[in-house]
Design an enzyme around this catalytic site. Structure first.
Site, PDB file in Angstrom:
ATOM      1  N   CYS A 227      49.902 105.856  67.208  1.00  0.00           N
ATOM      2  CA  CYS A 227      48.877 106.071  68.058  1.00  0.00           C
ATOM      3  C   CYS A 227      48.268 104.830  68.633  1.00  0.00           C
ATOM      4  O   CYS A 227      47.327 105.064  69.291  1.00  0.00           O
ATOM      5  CB  CYS A 227      47.817 107.130  67.451  1.00  0.00           C
ATOM      6  SG  CYS A 227      47.040 106.350  65.924  1.00  0.00           S
TER       7      CYS A 227
ATOM      8  N   CYS B 174      34.679 114.038  87.107  1.00  0.00           N
ATOM      9  CA  CYS B 174      33.356 114.696  86.805  1.00  0.00           C
ATOM     10  C   CYS B 174      32.326 113.750  86.946  1.00  0.00           C
ATOM     11  O   CYS B 174      32.470 112.524  87.254  1.00  0.00           O
ATOM     12  CB  CYS B 174      33.333 115.068  85.117  1.00  0.00           C
ATOM     13  SG  CYS B 174      32.971 113.697  83.925  1.00  0.00           S
TER      14      CYS B 174
ATOM     15  N   GLN C 228      45.835 117.094  65.192  1.00  0.00           N
ATOM     16  CA  GLN C 228      45.895 116.342  66.283  1.00  0.00           C
ATOM     17  C   GLN C 228      44.694 117.124  67.290  1.00  0.00           C
ATOM     18  O   GLN C 228      44.648 118.393  67.697  1.00  0.00           O
ATOM     19  CB  GLN C 228      47.364 116.697  67.100  1.00  0.00           C
ATOM     20  CG  GLN C 228      48.286 115.991  66.256  1.00  0.00           C
ATOM     21  CD  GLN C 228      48.170 114.531  66.720  1.00  0.00           C
ATOM     22  OE1 GLN C 228      47.202 113.791  67.474  1.00  0.00           O
ATOM     23  NE2 GLN C 228      49.037 113.447  66.077  1.00  0.00           N
TER      24      GLN C 228
ATOM     25  N   ASP D 293      53.874 108.316  60.056  1.00  0.00           N
ATOM     26  CA  ASP D 293      52.919 108.574  61.047  1.00  0.00           C
ATOM     27  C   ASP D 293      51.497 108.038  60.519  1.00  0.00           C
ATOM     28  O   ASP D 293      50.775 108.671  60.318  1.00  0.00           O
ATOM     29  CB  ASP D 293      52.710 110.209  61.380  1.00  0.00           C
ATOM     30  CG  ASP D 293      51.864 110.592  62.362  1.00  0.00           C
ATOM     31  OD1 ASP D 293      51.396 109.542  63.213  1.00  0.00           O
ATOM     32  OD2 ASP D 293      51.576 111.595  62.550  1.00  0.00           O
TER      33      ASP D 293
END
Length: 588
Positions: free
Chosen positions: A453, A72, A326, A426
């Protein structure tokens, strides 16, 4: 290298998350962020410490041969998509290589494990369901901008009207909002002066239902920022005290009547837009905190409602403006499906009579995914709003075996009476607090799932888990964030079982044996090798050497879980040391 020096070099590799390793023509190694392997770049050295240099990217002198994808027009200027110029398969290779290297370093030769190929996002473009846009200007005293922070800048904002990681509805809402407030000549919140009105624009859109929520975050200051007279000493002191408390010194000066008219006009502009999705709510949130974050200090509904619905894996979730969810809905289905496959394996009834802890549970997505196949799920989450959302979502999905508790995992674990049979982790980006991890390990569950993550935090926590008797069975990356440097990782851990024992019927009265002639345990062999040779050896290496010497070991002891597993082989030096120990204990 010296601070301030400008140089060129070639990017050889990139370490997580975005640390490019650049080698200059003189053979010097410099870390330069936001680069791609194969590029030639120029940089300015901005840090030199203990012989290690870091530089700030100035220019890409030559593109990498890997850079063949379209980008982009904001690429390189916007701080969002570092890997957008790479074909998606190349992005996946880089991420998988980075995580594999960190996992290998953390695990070493402690166990054999299976590193499965990275799973890709179902969408590479227009995948995000949430964006937090910032108000500001693209250059000092320039026109009002709305978008993302310019790469490497804390203040400058790039208006991302052509952003590709969101769909057309996000872009339409962004541009309509910017045009309206430009026309009204409304000021943005200046991060240095702590003055101004417009702060952020939060847009959320569900992929499955198409429902949209829009929230404008502002201060409670007069947007003109005009002071009729120089403040006196008392006013200056009061302002300084407020800033020290993290509050904007000019809070509460907005004309509420004019603000109401201003927000009504903005709402009407959004309602007039032709969108593919359905606008379910237009909101206004007040935030007078000095910190440059989206903080809820009171939200009013200008239109519709303050929530919308999204669906994942057949479950329905109610999401409010500040609920954790998420940001890639379709990618989340891949992530949670991977975790469920790791947990259940080939036995769908594995958890039928078991209690599962879902720690750092957020809005309870994983807990509700597991609830139908287990006896009970206990979710723990520090954000109270997320816990309330989890409770509501469990009721929405008719699940009555989920319990959600609000609080820090470290403290809440002491209050839960029912012990877990299985644990799902998590955690946030920084990983698990060491004391909390110790409590989790002390439960002694046979299996755990760790979803991360941030692989650097994962690697650190894995070292502790391995040292305390757990082994890694499987590892798999899931790409939730195409075009960026981020990646999720799912790890299956199991508690290491004691060595298999062999029952032998011996009459010791007839056996003239010294202690050195009796079979030694794995730990005794490790201790002997460490004492005599100064080497640390794993149970895996001992079992490999035993097999070479014709000594029977447990049939499944430390064997890989699949044909594709990475199995480290015992180095020659350690093999010789282990053989010496086996000879000492008269085992060969």
């Amino acid at each position: 290298m010296k601070k301030g020096q400008i140089a060129e070099g070639n990017v050889t590799t990139v370490e997580f998350p975005n640390k490019g390793i650049v080698m200059t023509d003189e053979g010097e190694r410099v870390i330069v962020k936001n680069t791609i392997p194969g590029q030639r770049v120029s940089f300015a050295v901005n840090k030199v410490r203990k012989g290690k240099a870091e530089g700030r990217l100035l220019e890409t002198v030559k593109k990498s041969p890997r850079e063949t994808a379209d980008t982009c027009r904001h690429f390189g200027q916007c701080g969002g998509c570092t890997y957008q110029s790479l074909p998606y398969e190349e992005q996946l290779k880089i991420k998988e290589t980075q995580v594999r290297g960190m996992i290998e370093q953390a695990i070493g030769d402690a166990c054999a494990y299976e590193f499965l190929p990275i799973r890709h996002s179902p969408r590479v473009l227009a995948y995000r369901n949430k964006m937090e846009f910032s108000f500001g200007d693209e250059c000092k005293d320039g026109p009002l901008a709305l978008g993302m922070h310019k790469r490497g800048s804390f203040y400058d904002i790039v208006t991302v009207e052509d952003c590709r990681i969101v769909d057309g509805d996000f872009r339409a809402i962004l541009m309509a909002t910017l045009a309206y407030f430009r026309e009204q000549e409304i000021s943005f919140y200046h991060r240095l002066r702590h003055t101004g009105y417009l702060r952020h624009l939060l847009v959320r859109k569900a992929v499955k239902t198409g429902e949209i929520l829009v929230d404008l975050i502002t201060t409670t200051q007069d947007w003109r920022n005009v002071q009729e007279q120089e403040p006196d000493e008392r006013a200056k002191i009061e302002a300084a005290l407020l800033e020290k408390q993290g509050r904007c010194p000019h809070a509460g000066t907005v004309n509420e009547k004019k603000e109401k008219q201003l927000l009504a006009g903005w709402k009407d502009v959004l309602l007039a837009l032709s969108l593919e999705g359905t606008l379910k709510g237009v909101l206004h949130t007040k935030n007078d905190s000095v910190a440059d974050v989206v903080k809820n200090e009171g939200t009013e509904v200008l239109f519709g409602q303050d929530y919308f619905y999204e669906e994942l894996l057949g479950l329905r979730f109610q999401i409010s403006p500040f609920s954790f969810f998420q940001t890639n809905s379709l990618g989340a289905e891949v992530l949670y499906s991977t975790a469920r496959e790791f947990i259940l394996g080939d036995n769908p009834d594995m958890l039928a009579d078991k209690t599962v802890y879902d720690l750092y549970s957020g809005t309870g997505t994983i807990a509700q995914m597991l609830a139908p196949v287990c006896k009970k799920v206990v979710g723990v989450e520090i954000i109270e709003e997320a816990v309330e959302a989890a409770k509501e979502n469990a009721a929405l999905n008719h699940l009555d075996n989920c319990e959600f508790l609000a609080g820090d995992v470290l403290k809440v674990l002491d209050t839960i009476e029912e012990r877990p049979d299985y644990i799902v982790l998590d955690p946030p980006r920084d990983g698990i607090h060491p004391k909390a991890l110790e409590k989790i390990i002390n439960y002694g569950v046979d299996h755990m799932i760790y979803i991360s993550c941030k692989p650097t935090s994962l690697a650190r926590d894995l070292e502790v888990l391995l040292a305390r008797g757990y082994v890694v069975d499987k590892v798999q990356c899931v790409d939730m964030f195409p075009n960026t440097v981020h990646v999720e990782t799912v790890v299956l851990l199991s508690q290491q079982k004691p060595d298999d024992t062999i029952e032998i019927d011996l009459d010791l009265d007839e056996l003239d044996a010294t202690s050195a002639e009796l079979k030694a345990t794995y730990q005794e062999i490790k201790d002997y090798v460490l004492k005599e040779f100064g080497l640390k050896v794993s149970s895996l290496y001992i079992s490999q050497v035993k097999r070479k010497c014709g000594i029977e070991v447990g049939e499944n002891y430390n064997l890989p879980k699949s044909e594709n597993a990475r199995v480290p082989q015992c180095p020659k030096e350690k093999e010789d040391a282990i053989k010496a120990a086996l000879k000492y204990y008269a085992m060969i």
